[in-house]
Design a protein around this motif. Structure first.
Motif, short mmCIF file in Angstrom:
data_model
loop_
_atom_site.label_atom_id
_atom_site.label_comp_id
_atom_site.label_asym_id
_atom_site.label_seq_id
_atom_site.Cartn_x
_atom_site.Cartn_y
_atom_site.Cartn_z
N MET A 1 0.85 -1.20 0.00
CA MET A 1 0.00 0.00 0.00
C MET A 1 0.88 1.24 0.00
N SER A 2 0.63 2.15 -0.93
CA SER A 2 1.40 3.37 -1.02
C SER A 2 1.02 4.33 0.10
N LEU A 3 1.90 5.30 0.31
CA LEU A 3 1.63 6.29 1.35
C LEU A 3 0.37 7.08 1.03
N LEU A 4 0.13 7.36 -0.26
CA LEU A 4 -1.07 8.10 -0.64
C LEU A 4 -2.33 7.31 -0.30
N LYS A 5 -2.35 6.02 -0.65
CA LYS A 5 -3.52 5.19 -0.34
C LYS A 5 -3.72 5.06 1.17
N PHE A 6 -2.61 4.92 1.88
CA PHE A 6 -2.69 4.83 3.33
C PHE A 6 -3.27 6.10 3.93
N THR A 7 -2.82 7.26 3.39
CA THR A 7 -3.33 8.54 3.87
C THR A 7 -4.82 8.69 3.59
N ILE A 8 -5.24 8.28 2.39
CA ILE A 8 -6.66 8.36 2.05
C ILE A 8 -7.49 7.45 2.96
N LYS A 9 -6.98 6.25 3.21
CA LYS A 9 -7.68 5.31 4.09
C LYS A 9 -7.82 5.87 5.49
N ARG A 10 -6.73 6.45 6.01
CA ARG A 10 -6.78 7.03 7.34
C ARG A 10 -7.68 8.27 7.38
N THR A 11 -7.71 9.02 6.29
CA THR A 11 -8.59 10.20 6.24
C THR A 11 -10.05 9.78 6.31
N ILE A 12 -10.42 8.77 5.55
CA ILE A 12 -11.81 8.27 5.58
C ILE A 12 -12.14 7.75 6.98
N HIS A 13 -11.20 7.01 7.57
CA HIS A 13 -11.41 6.50 8.92
C HIS A 13 -11.61 7.65 9.92
N GLY A 14 -10.79 8.70 9.78
CA GLY A 14 -10.90 9.85 10.67
C GLY A 14 -12.23 10.57 10.50
N ILE A 15 -12.72 10.67 9.25
CA ILE A 15 -14.00 11.33 9.01
C ILE A 15 -15.14 10.55 9.66
N VAL A 16 -15.08 9.22 9.55
CA VAL A 16 -16.12 8.38 10.16
C VAL A 16 -16.11 8.52 11.68
N VAL A 17 -14.92 8.51 12.27
CA VAL A 17 -14.81 8.66 13.72
C VAL A 17 -15.31 10.04 14.16
N ALA A 18 -14.94 11.06 13.39
CA ALA A 18 -15.39 12.41 13.72
C ALA A 18 -16.91 12.52 13.62
N TRP A 19 -17.50 11.92 12.59
CA TRP A 19 -18.97 11.94 12.45
C TRP A 19 -19.64 11.23 13.63
N ALA A 20 -19.08 10.08 14.03
CA ALA A 20 -19.65 9.36 15.18
C ALA A 20 -19.57 10.21 16.45
N ALA A 21 -18.43 10.88 16.63
CA ALA A 21 -18.27 11.74 17.81
C ALA A 21 -19.27 12.89 17.78
N LEU A 22 -19.45 13.51 16.61
CA LEU A 22 -20.40 14.62 16.48
C LEU A 22 -21.82 14.15 16.79
N THR A 23 -22.16 12.95 16.34
CA THR A 23 -23.50 12.42 16.58
C THR A 23 -23.73 12.17 18.06
N ILE A 24 -22.74 11.61 18.73
CA ILE A 24 -22.86 11.35 20.17
C ILE A 24 -23.00 12.66 20.93
N ILE A 25 -22.21 13.66 20.54
CA ILE A 25 -22.29 14.97 21.20
C ILE A 25 -23.67 15.57 21.02
N PHE A 26 -24.23 15.44 19.82
CA PHE A 26 -25.59 15.96 19.57
C PHE A 26 -26.61 15.22 20.42
N ALA A 27 -26.44 13.89 20.55
CA ALA A 27 -27.41 13.09 21.30
C ALA A 27 -27.40 13.41 22.79
N LEU A 28 -26.29 13.90 23.28
CA LEU A 28 -26.21 14.21 24.72
C LEU A 28 -27.28 15.21 25.14
N ARG A 29 -27.62 16.12 24.26
CA ARG A 29 -28.60 17.15 24.60
C ARG A 29 -29.98 16.54 24.82
N PHE A 30 -30.29 15.46 24.10
CA PHE A 30 -31.62 14.87 24.19
C PHE A 30 -31.75 13.86 25.32
#
Length: 333
Positions: A1-30
């Motif tokens: 796996m090239s560094l570019l593909k690895f970076t893209i994979k980690r970027t997608i993983h980071g976006i998913v984790v960030a979205w999950a964190a944002l959703t949990i933060i939003f749910a705390l209010r309810f």
């Protein structure tokens, strides 16, 4: 796996984790037992005014409408407005974030300065008195609650001895450096160091144990390698073998863990900032919780979560660059 593909994979993983964190933060209010409207609106306010305020805040809309508006605002970099002050959360956070980052960096330096020498002493004096003393000191650091250590330092070092201030700060690092560079005045940087010393020690000592044990373990592994025996057979001084070769090869995992721990420093700063009244994100968050100011609470948690994800992403990429023995797929080639 090239560094570019690895970076893209980690970027997608980071976006998913960030979205999950944002959703949990939003749910705390309810799931919070506190009714936002009741906390913000006095009980003697007429029902019509109450309904009008709820409508202005958008609290009358369905949860999915509020969620889409919330995600859309975050994507655009808009964290909303404070319910209490009606000031942009972005502006409030920008004023507070530098202080937290300053404290996190200072605490990281404290951890490094204490843990690496302790780890080296433990490894080079295995099962001897210095090893036991270093291990005891590291264990004492992780066993001591931050808030208790902070209070004790304030009572002993600040109140009784008068060596350091009890709370607050007079200068930020940027202002102190600007004063030093432009005017040649060292007063600002001296005051900054004067005020940040106790908070940095309080926050940094908690993570000394982990880094000390990791340094010790890696040093022991390296000391048993064949190249160490070769270097000693060549007649190199033991100090040169230990610090130039063994310690250098032992620091790669230490640097990785230290990068991950930096996010923990930001999280752990919440309690320390309250104890020392440090004007950072932690004190900001606690104040917002007391006033049930949900945009500020959400905005602060979002910044902390995104900072954590970004640091993890950076450490993953950095690790593959500084350690050529590790492949991008995590397997031996």
């Amino acid at each position: 796996m090239s560094l570019l593909k690895f970076t893209i994979k980690r970027t997608i993983h980071g976006i998913v984790v960030a979205w999950a964190a944002l959703t949990i933060i939003f749910a705390l209010r309810f799931i919070s037992p506190v009714d936002i409207a009741s906390a913000l609106i006095p009980p003697d306010v007429p029902p019509t005014a109450r309904e009008s305020l709820i409508e202005d805040l958008g609290l009358d809309q369905p949860w999915y409408v509020q969620y889409l508006r919330y995600i859309g605002g975050v994507v655009q970099g808009d964290l909303g407005y404070s319910y209490v002050s009606r000031i942009s959360v972005n502006q409030l956070a920008i004023n507070r974030l530098p202080a937290t980052l300053e404290l996190a960096v200072a605490a990281t330096l404290v951890s490094v300065v204490l843990s690496i020498p302790l780890g080296v002493i433990s490894a080079t004096n295995r099962h001897q008195v210095p090893d036991y003393l270093a291990s005891f000191f590291a264990l004492l650091g992780i066993s001591t609650p931050n808030f208790w250590l902070g209070i004790m330092l304030v009572l002993l070092v600040s109140v009784m001895l008068g060596w350091f201030p009890t709370s607050g700060r007079e200068f930020g690092f940027y202002e102190a450096m600007r004063l030093l560079i432009l005017d040649g005045n060292r007063y600002g940087i001296i005051q900054w160091l004067y005020h940040i010393t106790l908070p940095a020690i309080t926050l940094g000592t908690y993570y000394v144990a982990l880094l000390t044990r990791l340094t010790r373990s890696e040093m022991l592994d390296q000391l048993s390698e064949e190249y160490v025996r070769v270097l000693r057979a060549k007649g190199l001084p033991e100090t040169l073998v230990t610090f130039k070769h063994v310690l250098r090869n032992s620091l790669i995992p230490v640097v990785t863990v230290l990068g991950l721990q930096f996010g923990s420093f930001i999280n752990g700063a919440v309690v320390v900032e309250v104890v020392f009244r440090w004007p950072g994100m932690g004190e900001f968050l606690i104040r917002a919780i007391r006033t049930v100011d949900w945009p500020v609470i959400q905005g602060t948690l979002i910044i902390i979560a995104i900072t954590w994800v970004t640091i993890n992403f950076g450490v993953d990429i950095l690790y593959t660059i500084i350690d050529p023995r590790v492949t991008l797929e995590g397997e031996s080639e």
